[in-house]
Design an enzyme around this catalytic site. Sequence first.
Site, short mmCIF file in Angstrom:
data_model
loop_
_atom_site.label_atom_id
_atom_site.label_comp_id
_atom_site.label_asym_id
_atom_site.label_seq_id
_atom_site.Cartn_x
_atom_site.Cartn_y
_atom_site.Cartn_z
N SER A 110 0.86 -1.18 0.00
CA SER A 110 0.00 0.00 0.00
C SER A 110 0.90 1.22 0.00
O SER A 110 2.07 1.16 0.40
CB SER A 110 -0.89 0.00 1.25
N TYR A 162 -1.79 -0.70 10.44
CA TYR A 162 -1.74 -1.00 9.01
C TYR A 162 -0.48 -0.42 8.39
O TYR A 162 0.23 -1.09 7.62
CB TYR A 162 -2.99 -0.43 8.35
#
Length: 264
Positions: free
Chosen positions: A146, A159
């Site tokens: 990501s 995350y």
Amino acid sequence: MSAALSQRLEGRHALVTGAGGGIGAAIARRLVAEGARVTLAGRRKPPLEAVADSLPEGACFVADGFDVTDPEAVARGFAAARAALGPVAILVNNAGEAPSESFEKLHFEMWQKVINTDLNSVFIVTQHVLAEMRAAGFGRIVNVASTAGLIGYAYVSAYCAAKHGVIGLTRALALELARTGITVNAVCPGFTDTPLVQGAIENIAAKTGRSLEQSKASLVRGNPQGRLVTSEEVADSVAWLASSGASAVTGQAIVIAGGEVMAG
């Protein structure tokens, strides 16, 4: 897509984790379109079967109960996948989650769950393919990271930490395997039009009182193109990295985010 390119993965067995929806499902469909046979791996059978029903008969194998945080479940899943489709040549580590919470309110149990699902899983699953890839002298490992693995975002600290770890692991393993015929890369999507991001939009709306449209705009604002990335755009990059044409590309974190993050 030309006829030649459409079969550039013919004869390859690809295993995609988190293949029951969103980016994982799009990657599976694209790899099948390129000629690969694909194992759809995930914990729940119904969404995997829904993806399988959208693919040509015989193009895929459903490996349900594939809990990427459980080494024994992963071993069982790989054994079934190999029995069905042969040795794995392409691995796409896509499974993950991204709950939103301020760091001060983040419980250790949730931190640990995200690290297990998004980072430890890449370690567990990848260790199961290296021997067969080394024996074949060919392998493609693509980790779906990501932009959160390259920069920080508020309220998703676990995350961000996990995805930074995925990119670090990608680079280290790429160097270890540089002379084996195995490449290891990461793709780093920005905010992508998936159920995961739709859930984030709903969460923002619930916590802030904004409308869904306003909440979506707050995520899109960082993309210079003014939109969400599509799952198919991520799948395009994965398919290229899986091909023989990307043999000299390894250890890279390829950003797919409309110019939001420019790695260099």
